[in-house]
Design a protein around this motif. Structure first.
Motif, short mmCIF file in Angstrom:
data_model
loop_
_atom_site.label_atom_id
_atom_site.label_comp_id
_atom_site.label_asym_id
_atom_site.label_seq_id
_atom_site.Cartn_x
_atom_site.Cartn_y
_atom_site.Cartn_z
N PRO A 166 0.80 -1.22 0.00
CA PRO A 166 0.00 0.00 0.00
C PRO A 166 0.84 1.28 0.00
O PRO A 166 0.30 2.37 -0.19
CB PRO A 166 -0.81 -0.12 1.30
N ILE A 167 2.16 1.14 0.15
CA ILE A 167 3.04 2.31 0.17
C ILE A 167 3.69 2.54 -1.19
O ILE A 167 3.67 3.66 -1.72
CB ILE A 167 4.12 2.15 1.27
N CYS A 168 4.25 1.46 -1.79
CA CYS A 168 4.98 1.64 -3.05
C CYS A 168 4.38 0.88 -4.22
O CYS A 168 4.89 0.97 -5.34
CB CYS A 168 6.43 1.22 -2.84
N SER A 169 3.34 0.08 -3.98
CA SER A 169 2.65 -0.73 -5.00
C SER A 169 3.48 -1.89 -5.53
O SER A 169 3.10 -2.53 -6.51
CB SER A 169 2.18 0.14 -6.18
N LEU A 181 -10.12 -17.24 3.56
CA LEU A 181 -10.00 -16.02 2.76
C LEU A 181 -8.80 -15.20 3.22
O LEU A 181 -8.27 -15.38 4.32
CB LEU A 181 -11.26 -15.16 2.88
N THR A 182 -8.36 -14.27 2.37
CA THR A 182 -7.34 -13.30 2.76
C THR A 182 -8.07 -12.06 3.25
O THR A 182 -8.72 -11.34 2.48
CB THR A 182 -6.44 -12.94 1.57
N TRP A 183 -7.98 -11.80 4.56
CA TRP A 183 -8.65 -10.68 5.19
C TRP A 183 -7.67 -9.53 5.39
O TRP A 183 -6.54 -9.75 5.82
CB TRP A 183 -9.23 -11.09 6.54
N MET A 184 -8.14 -8.31 5.14
CA MET A 184 -7.25 -7.15 5.22
C MET A 184 -7.96 -5.96 5.85
O MET A 184 -9.13 -5.70 5.56
CB MET A 184 -6.79 -6.74 3.81
N VAL A 185 -7.23 -5.24 6.68
CA VAL A 185 -7.63 -3.88 7.04
C VAL A 185 -7.00 -2.98 5.98
O VAL A 185 -5.78 -2.93 5.85
CB VAL A 185 -7.13 -3.49 8.44
N ALA A 186 -7.82 -2.33 5.19
CA ALA A 186 -7.32 -1.54 4.08
C ALA A 186 -8.40 -0.58 3.62
O ALA A 186 -9.56 -0.69 4.01
CB ALA A 186 -6.89 -2.45 2.91
N SER A 187 -8.01 0.37 2.77
CA SER A 187 -8.93 1.38 2.27
C SER A 187 -9.36 1.07 0.85
O SER A 187 -8.54 0.64 0.03
CB SER A 187 -8.25 2.75 2.31
N MET A 188 -10.63 1.31 0.54
CA MET A 188 -11.12 1.15 -0.83
C MET A 188 -10.42 2.11 -1.77
O MET A 188 -10.31 1.85 -2.97
CB MET A 188 -12.64 1.37 -0.86
N ALA A 189 -9.94 3.22 -1.27
CA ALA A 189 -9.26 4.19 -2.13
C ALA A 189 -7.90 3.69 -2.58
O ALA A 189 -7.35 4.18 -3.58
CB ALA A 189 -9.11 5.52 -1.39
N ARG A 190 -7.33 2.71 -1.86
CA ARG A 190 -6.01 2.14 -2.20
C ARG A 190 -6.05 0.64 -1.91
O ARG A 190 -5.40 0.15 -1.00
CB ARG A 190 -4.89 2.80 -1.39
N VAL A 191 -6.79 -0.09 -2.70
CA VAL A 191 -6.92 -1.54 -2.47
C VAL A 191 -5.58 -2.21 -2.77
O VAL A 191 -5.04 -2.05 -3.86
CB VAL A 191 -8.03 -2.14 -3.35
N PRO A 192 -5.02 -2.97 -1.83
CA PRO A 192 -3.69 -3.56 -2.03
C PRO A 192 -3.72 -4.84 -2.86
O PRO A 192 -3.19 -5.87 -2.45
CB PRO A 192 -3.22 -3.81 -0.59
#
Length: 267
Positions: free
Chosen positions: A5-8, A128-139
């Motif tokens: 999520p930082i450098c893609s 499943l792969t669960w993530m805390v993340a933002s829809m604006a920057r889906v990893p």
């Protein structure tokens, strides 16, 4: 598949977490999820729904009040037979778990910005792969998904278009015009008309509405707990004053559950 999520850059498994080639590392929590929401991408210290809101939604959904909504969602998803899917704004995982059951051979992912929600959600379907993340920057890598599910959750259309392969699509479950109309009558002096297709006005050129279905039924809120949990899990409940809240909680009443399912296809 997962990206930093930082450098893609691509993320690879390392010990009890993931890391990219630039050394950005993200550990897996003991509950099993990955926290891919860096502090610089947060708008508050602990964004998203808090524990009380998450627990109210969990109790209400686990009581089966919205079971027909989840069953139809799973049926529609299975008909698309996606190879890889993601649930955006998965909340406490009620709908996600039913998607996972309907898609046992697909590669599944789920994310929410609320850590409290994902902590509870990942117990429902550990595969499943669960993530805390933002829809604006889906990893997740570009063009990596064939189905993106969204249940009562806002969508960043441009990010969705980036994630989807051509021919894939967004399966969106959202409120229709009469959804919870009786509750809104009790909450507000004047109930504003709800335009249930207003979200389609912002679609980018790559996304087109391909199909719409509706589901509607009456729901009796015969217990104090059900009424309190519904208020706690909807934006309407945040705005009500104490006196009106007590009147709503005092006696059973019926509400209309009315939703639409949109299949929005990536061209």
């Amino acid at each position: 598949m997962l990206i930093c999520p930082i450098c893609s850059g691509a993320l690879h498994s390392l010990d009890n977490g993931v890391q990219c080639s630039h050394g950005h590392r993200f550990d897996r929590a003991r509950q099993g999820y990955l926290n891919l929401l860096p502090v610089q991408h947060k708008k508050s210290l602990d964004p998203g729904d808090n524990a009380a809101m998450v627990e109210a939604r969990r109790r209400f959904l686990d009581a089966g009040h919205y079971a027909p909504l989840a069953a139809r969602l799973a049926e529609l998803a299975a008909a698309r037979a996606p190879a890889r899917w993601i649930d955006i704004g998965c909340g406490e995982g009620y709908y996600t778990a039913q998607l996972a059951e309907a898609l046992p051979d697909a590669d599944g992912y789920a994310l929410d910005i609320s850590r409290e929600a994902v902590k509870r959600a990942c117990k429902r379907a550990p595969q499943l792969t669960w993530m805390v993340a933002s829809m604006a920057r889906v990893p997740l890598a570009s063009a990596s998904c064939t189905l993106l599910a969204s249940v009562f959750s806002p969508i960043d259309w441009n990010e969705a278009a980036r994630l989807l392969r051509p021919g894939g699509g967004i399966l969106r479950l959202g409120p229709a015009r009469m959804h919870l109309f009786e509750l809104r009558q009790k909450l507000y002096d004047e109930v504003r008309d709800y335009v249930d297709d207003k979200h389609l006005a912002d679609l980018p050129d790559e996304l087109k509405l391909a199909d719409t279905q509706t589901l509607e039924f009456r729901l009796t809120l015969d217990s104090h707990a059900a009424r309190a949990d519904l208020l706690a899990m909807t934006p309407h409940g945040w705005r009500v004053n104490a006196e009106r809240r007590e009147r709503i909680l005092a006696e059973p009443f019926e509400v209309t559950v009315s939703v639409r399912y949109d299949w929005i296809e990536r061209q």
